[in-house]
Design an enzyme around this catalytic site. Structure first.
Site, PDB file in Angstrom:
ATOM      1  N   HIS A 112      -9.575   1.503   4.455  1.00 49.77           N
ATOM      2  CA  HIS A 112      -8.335   1.626   5.231  1.00 49.77           C
ATOM      3  C   HIS A 112      -8.588   2.548   6.428  1.00 49.77           C
ATOM      4  O   HIS A 112      -9.349   3.514   6.312  1.00 49.77           O
ATOM      5  CB  HIS A 112      -7.216   2.172   4.344  1.00 49.77           C
ATOM      6  CG  HIS A 112      -5.873   2.099   5.011  1.00 49.77           C
ATOM      7  ND1 HIS A 112      -5.458   3.043   5.915  1.00 49.77           N
ATOM      8  CD2 HIS A 112      -4.893   1.173   4.940  1.00 49.77           C
ATOM      9  CE1 HIS A 112      -4.260   2.703   6.362  1.00 49.77           C
ATOM     10  NE2 HIS A 112      -3.896   1.576   5.795  1.00 49.77           N
TER      11      HIS A 112
ATOM     12  N   GLU B 106      -6.953   4.888   7.610  1.00 47.83           N
ATOM     13  CA  GLU B 106      -6.687   6.303   7.328  1.00 47.83           C
ATOM     14  C   GLU B 106      -7.894   6.943   6.639  1.00 47.83           C
ATOM     15  O   GLU B 106      -8.225   8.098   6.888  1.00 47.83           O
ATOM     16  CB  GLU B 106      -5.410   6.438   6.478  1.00 47.83           C
ATOM     17  CG  GLU B 106      -4.164   6.171   7.320  1.00 47.83           C
ATOM     18  CD  GLU B 106      -2.994   5.600   6.554  1.00 47.83           C
ATOM     19  OE1 GLU B 106      -2.956   5.685   5.315  1.00 47.83           O
ATOM     20  OE2 GLU B 106      -2.083   5.045   7.218  1.00 47.83           O
TER      21      GLU B 106
ATOM     22  N   GLY C 262       2.651  -1.164   4.291  1.00 45.72           N
ATOM     23  CA  GLY C 262       2.764   0.256   3.988  1.00 45.72           C
ATOM     24  C   GLY C 262       4.216   0.652   3.779  1.00 45.72           C
ATOM     25  O   GLY C 262       4.787   0.473   2.704  1.00 45.72           O
ATOM     26  N   GLY C 263       4.831   1.160   4.831  1.00 43.22           N
ATOM     27  CA  GLY C 263       6.195   1.697   4.758  1.00 43.22           C
ATOM     28  C   GLY C 263       7.185   0.806   4.021  1.00 43.22           C
ATOM     29  O   GLY C 263       7.929   1.282   3.148  1.00 43.22           O
TER      30      GLY C 263
ATOM     31  N   SER D 150       2.998  -2.299  10.324  1.00 44.21           N
ATOM     32  CA  SER D 150       4.448  -2.378  10.574  1.00 44.21           C
ATOM     33  C   SER D 150       5.039  -3.758  10.259  1.00 44.21           C
ATOM     34  O   SER D 150       5.970  -4.213  10.916  1.00 44.21           O
ATOM     35  CB  SER D 150       4.773  -1.972  12.017  1.00 44.21           C
ATOM     36  OG  SER D 150       4.373  -0.637  12.251  1.00 44.21           O
TER      37      SER D 150
ATOM     38  N   GLY E 129       2.143   2.065  10.827  1.00 37.27           N
ATOM     39  CA  GLY E 129       3.111   3.151  10.721  1.00 37.27           C
ATOM     40  C   GLY E 129       3.785   3.507  12.037  1.00 37.27           C
ATOM     41  O   GLY E 129       4.450   4.536  12.147  1.00 37.27           O
TER      42      GLY E 129
ATOM     43  N   ASN F 136       0.875  -1.169   0.000  1.00 45.25           N
ATOM     44  CA  ASN F 136       0.000   0.000   0.000  1.00 45.25           C
ATOM     45  C   ASN F 136       0.914   1.222   0.000  1.00 45.25           C
ATOM     46  O   ASN F 136       1.468   1.577   1.033  1.00 45.25           O
ATOM     47  CB  ASN F 136      -0.897  -0.029   1.249  1.00 45.25           C
ATOM     48  CG  ASN F 136      -1.723   1.239   1.393  1.00 45.25           C
ATOM     49  OD1 ASN F 136      -1.792   2.055   0.471  1.00 45.25           O
ATOM     50  ND2 ASN F 136      -2.344   1.411   2.554  1.00 45.25           N
ATOM     51  N   TRP F 137       1.070   1.802  -1.173  1.00 43.69           N
ATOM     52  CA  TRP F 137       1.996   2.935  -1.286  1.00 43.69           C
ATOM     53  C   TRP F 137       1.468   4.195  -0.615  1.00 43.69           C
ATOM     54  O   TRP F 137       2.217   5.150  -0.410  1.00 43.69           O
ATOM     55  CB  TRP F 137       2.276   3.246  -2.763  1.00 43.69           C
ATOM     56  CG  TRP F 137       3.100   2.224  -3.479  1.00 43.69           C
ATOM     57  CD1 TRP F 137       3.583   1.045  -2.970  1.00 43.69           C
ATOM     58  CD2 TRP F 137       3.547   2.285  -4.840  1.00 43.69           C
ATOM     59  NE1 TRP F 137       4.297   0.376  -3.933  1.00 43.69           N
ATOM     60  CE2 TRP F 137       4.292   1.111  -5.095  1.00 43.69           C
ATOM     61  CE3 TRP F 137       3.386   3.210  -5.878  1.00 43.69           C
ATOM     62  CZ2 TRP F 137       4.878   0.840  -6.329  1.00 43.69           C
ATOM     63  CZ3 TRP F 137       3.952   2.951  -7.119  1.00 43.69           C
ATOM     64  CH2 TRP F 137       4.705   1.775  -7.333  1.00 43.69           C
ATOM     65  N   LYS F 138       0.161   4.220  -0.336  1.00 42.26           N
ATOM     66  CA  LYS F 138      -0.479   5.426   0.217  1.00 42.26           C
ATOM     67  C   LYS F 138      -0.179   6.615  -0.710  1.00 42.26           C
ATOM     68  O   LYS F 138      -0.082   6.426  -1.925  1.00 42.26           O
ATOM     69  CB  LYS F 138      -0.010   5.665   1.661  1.00 42.26           C
ATOM     70  CG  LYS F 138      -0.184   4.391   2.508  1.00 42.26           C
ATOM     71  CD  LYS F 138      -0.024   4.596   3.986  1.00 42.26           C
ATOM     72  CE  LYS F 138      -0.243   3.255   4.685  1.00 42.26           C
ATOM     73  NZ  LYS F 138      -0.212   3.360   6.149  1.00 42.26           N
TER      74      LYS F 138
ATOM     75  N   GLU G 263      -5.947  -5.008  10.321  1.00 42.00           N
ATOM     76  CA  GLU G 263      -4.913  -4.026  10.654  1.00 42.00           C
ATOM     77  C   GLU G 263      -5.234  -3.364  11.989  1.00 42.00           C
ATOM     78  O   GLU G 263      -6.054  -2.448  12.048  1.00 42.00           O
ATOM     79  CB  GLU G 263      -4.831  -2.948   9.567  1.00 42.00           C
ATOM     80  CG  GLU G 263      -4.471  -3.498   8.205  1.00 42.00           C
ATOM     81  CD  GLU G 263      -3.807  -2.445   7.333  1.00 42.00           C
ATOM     82  OE1 GLU G 263      -2.696  -2.703   6.875  1.00 42.00           O
ATOM     83  OE2 GLU G 263      -4.387  -1.365   7.137  1.00 42.00           O
TER      84      GLU G 263
HETATM   85  P1  PGA Z   1       2.579   0.140   7.662  1.00 42.43           P
HETATM   86  O1  PGA Z   1       1.138   0.379   6.968  1.00 42.43           O
HETATM   87  O2  PGA Z   1       3.095  -1.162   7.097  1.00 42.43           O
HETATM   88  O3  PGA Z   1       3.396   1.318   7.259  1.00 42.43           O
HETATM   89  O4  PGA Z   1       2.339   0.039   9.126  1.00 42.43           O
HETATM   90  C1  PGA Z   1       0.247  -0.667   6.774  1.00 42.43           C
HETATM   91  C2  PGA Z   1      -1.023  -0.138   6.184  1.00 42.43           C
HETATM   92  O5  PGA Z   1      -1.435   0.968   6.549  1.00 42.43           O
HETATM   93  O6  PGA Z   1      -1.660  -0.792   5.332  1.00 42.43           O
END
Ligand code: PGA
Length: 248
Positions: free
Chosen positions: A94, A96, A231-232, A210, A170, A9-11, A164
């Site tokens: 998600h 966010e 994500g990251g 994470s 994050g 997930n590049w966001k 999640e």
């Molecule tokens: P993260 O993000 O791996 O940076 O914790 C995961 C996500 O939000 O899908």
């Protein structure tokens, strides 16, 4: 057997040209992948990334989709628009989007149904906050999301859930292998009960929060965990490839 699925997930990261570069570097590193590999990219990156993944196992995903087929919804993108560009997966709900953009269980449900109707595979995110976990409310929160987010779905083999825990996203604070396994096991058990007879046994449930090159092996070794939403670590080709190749 459920085939593992690792999705990035590049966001809101990578311009189209940066995204194409990333995928170019990633391609040779995931050549032998045995799992499904997906990159969920910003909508405007889709054409460039589609071109860049050509001839590889990497599949294309988006990060959101609107629930209407078309119409006066300024700024939104429909499932058919994604589909025409070769998008196969879409992240929905998600945390966010729920926290910053007013996404509700109702809109998550509508978007999921629209994605399925267009032949996209929804990756639907659910999970509890830190306050909820510490207050002993995790199962209650999940029960509620399970009841509302998946109404009207007839075949659960066509969707993916990303569990999640919001406190792990994050933050560098991953759920332990056992915590993630136990909670995902709970989700599966609960869904089998609520959506009996609808192929829940074939539905894949990812862990997200994470997940990285170091902790992926332990998480992926758990019997209930069918993959990861990353994500990251998906922004660095070597790290993402290490997760994709968790079984090597
Ligand atoms: P993260 O993000 O791996 O940076 O914790 C995961 C996500 O939000 O899908």
């Amino acid at each position: 057997m459920r085939k593992p699925i690792i999705a990035g997930n590049w966001k809101m990261n990578n311009t189209a040209s940066e995204g194409a570069e990333l995928v170019k570097a990633l391609k040779p590193l995931v050549k032998e992948a045995k799992c499904e590999v997906v990159v969920c990219v910003p909508a405007i990156d889709i054409p460039a990334v589609k071109k860049a993944i050509h001839g590889s196992k990497i599949r294309l995903g988006a990060q959101n989709v609107h629930f209407a087929e078309k119409g006066a919804y300024t700024g939104e993108i429909s499932a058919n628009m994604l589909k025409e560009y070769g998008v196969q997966y879409v992240i929905i709900g998600h945390s966010e989007r729920r926290a910053y953009f007013g996404e509700t269980d109702e809109t998550v449900n509508k978007r999921t149904l629209a994605a399925l109707a267009a032949g996209l595979t929804p990756i639907v995110c659910i999970g509890e906050s830190l306050e909820e976990r510490e207050g002993g409310l995790t199962e209650k929160v999940l029960d509620n999301q399970i009841a509302l987010d998946f109404q009207g779905i007839e075949d659960f083999s066509k969707i993916v859930i990303a569990y999640e825990p919001i406190w792990a996203i994050g933050t560098g604070r991953t759920a332990t292998d056992e915590q993630a396994n136990e909670t995902i096991g709970y989700i599966r058990k609960r869904m089998k009960k609520v959506y009996a007879g609808k192929n829940v046994g074939k539905m894949r449930i990812q862990y997200g929060g994470s997940m990285n090159a170091k902790n992926c092996k332990g998480l992926m070794a758990q019997p209930e965990i069918d993959g990861g939403l990353i994500g990251g670590a998906s922004l660095k080709p070597a790290d993402f490839a290490a997760i994709v190749n968790f079984d090597k």
